[in-house]
Design an enzyme around this catalytic site. Structure first.
Site, short mmCIF file in Angstrom:
data_model
loop_
_atom_site.label_atom_id
_atom_site.label_comp_id
_atom_site.label_asym_id
_atom_site.label_seq_id
_atom_site.Cartn_x
_atom_site.Cartn_y
_atom_site.Cartn_z
N ALA A 250 0.78 -1.26 -0.14
CA ALA A 250 -0.30 -0.04 0.00
C ALA A 250 0.78 1.30 0.23
O ALA A 250 0.39 2.37 -0.09
CB ALA A 250 -0.95 -0.17 1.18
N ALA A 251 2.08 1.07 -0.03
CA ALA A 251 3.15 2.43 -0.13
C ALA A 251 2.44 3.27 -1.47
O ALA A 251 2.30 4.49 -1.39
CB ALA A 251 4.33 2.18 -0.25
N GLY A 252 2.52 2.67 -2.52
CA GLY A 252 2.31 3.38 -3.90
C GLY A 252 0.76 3.90 -3.71
O GLY A 252 0.50 5.25 -4.17
N ASP A 253 -0.37 3.15 -3.04
CA ASP A 253 -1.74 3.61 -2.98
C ASP A 253 -1.83 4.79 -2.11
O ASP A 253 -2.41 5.84 -2.29
CB ASP A 253 -2.21 2.60 -2.51
CG ASP A 253 -2.47 1.27 -3.44
OD1 ASP A 253 -2.34 1.54 -4.53
OD2 ASP A 253 -2.45 0.35 -2.91
N THR A 284 3.55 4.67 5.89
CA THR A 284 2.94 3.35 5.61
C THR A 284 4.13 2.26 5.55
O THR A 284 3.77 1.02 6.03
CB THR A 284 2.43 3.48 4.15
OG1 THR A 284 1.31 4.43 4.20
CG2 THR A 284 1.87 2.29 3.79
#
Length: 306
Positions: A250-253, A284
């Site tokens: 979820a880092a990119g999200d 995150t």
């Protein structure tokens, strides 16, 4: 405060923590197994909401326990869920995530209800799109519905953000022509453009190809190095925050959702928005899980004060 509408995936994530990834034919022990809210679309919506945006969601879940769980989790975030369909005889999307000690992950997705969103369903909730500042989409849900959403957004003067993940070699021209800002990672960039991303020069070459498709602005996320941008004739790299990552899920999200909350509709403050997105994703990656790891606005403000 920006209004953001996300069209995309809602998954219940099943995460398995291991010391190292299993090799073909190898059996290994897990150190922990847990479930949490996920799906690229839902993650981006949660990130936007937690950073202060008024957030709407267009998508679908099954009428099953996983779907009920996801709707309950998203309702806690105070996201407008009126655009989420509850489908019979279809399973809610799920993702199976393996995370090693270095924080790297391997993900297998079952689309389920995410693949059953229809353009008609999008049209039914056109009002959510038309009153937004940004519409965000990914490739984890029905593509025709994403195209319908972006066409509605373009007609209404709403800025569109496309996260082309998972990577697709052939993306419909009508989707790219209605994309204002595209945000791929290095692998997705190579699949889209045929340019291997190795340095800033290759990123500039890839961005040029993406601009030629009618896309106004490009951000290429480059993991722990930060993010490259190309917009209005300006290019550069905004460095990432230096932290110890334990789980990159979820880092990119988080980056995309957080960025959309502070971004100007004309993209004039793109660099500042990237810095904010980088800061959010740096928190995150220091936590486990997808949605449980996404930070709130007050955490970023406290970090800035310190």
């Amino acid at each position: 405060m920006n209004t953001v509408t996300v069209i995309g995936s809602i998954n219940l994530d099943r995460t398995i923590r291991v010391k190292a990834m299993a090799r073909p034919g190898e059996t290994i022990h897990a150190s922990e197994v847990f479930s949490a809210g996920g799906g690229k679309g839902a993650n981006q919506a949660v990130a936007a909401k937690r950073s202060g945006a008024k957030t709407n969601f267009i998508g679908a879940v099954g009428n099953d326990d996983a779907g009920k769980t996801m709707l309950e989790l998203l309702s806690y975030e105070d996201i407008d869920l009126s655009g989420i369909a509850k489908l019979e005889k279809v399973a809610t999307g799920q993702a199976y995530i393996v995370v090693d000690e270095k924080g790297e992950n391997s993900i297998v997705i079952h689309a389920g209800a995410n693949g059953k969103i229809t353009p008609e369903h999008v049209q039914k909730h056109a009002d959510l799109i038309e009153k937004s500042d940004f519409v965000i989409a990914q490739f984890e849900s029905d593509l025709a519905s994403t195209i319908a959403a972006f066409k509605l957004a373009r007609k209404a003067g709403v800025t569109t953000i496309l996260n082309p993940a998972p990577a697709m070699k052939i993306v419909p021209k009508e989707l790219l022509e209605t994309t204002d800002l595209i945000i791929p990672n290095e692998t997705e960039t190579e699949v889209l453009t045929g340019v291997e991303v190795t340095d800033e020069k290759s990123m500039e070459q890839a961005a040029t190809k993406l601009h030629a498709l009618g896309i106004k602005a490009v951000i290429i996320t480059i993991g722990s190095k930060g993010a490259f941008y190309s917009n209005a004739g300006q290019t550069g790299i905004v460095p990432a925050y230096k932290v110890k990552a334990v789980d990159t899920t979820a880092a990119g999200d988080t980056f995309i959702g957080a960025l959309s909350t502070v971004l100007a509709k004309d993209l004039s403050n793109l660099v500042e928005a990237i810095k904010y997105g980088n800061q959010a994703s740096s928190l995150t990656v220091q936590r486990f899980g997808a949605q449980p790891s996404i930070p709130y606005k007050h955490e970023l403000e406290e970090k800035k004060e310190n």
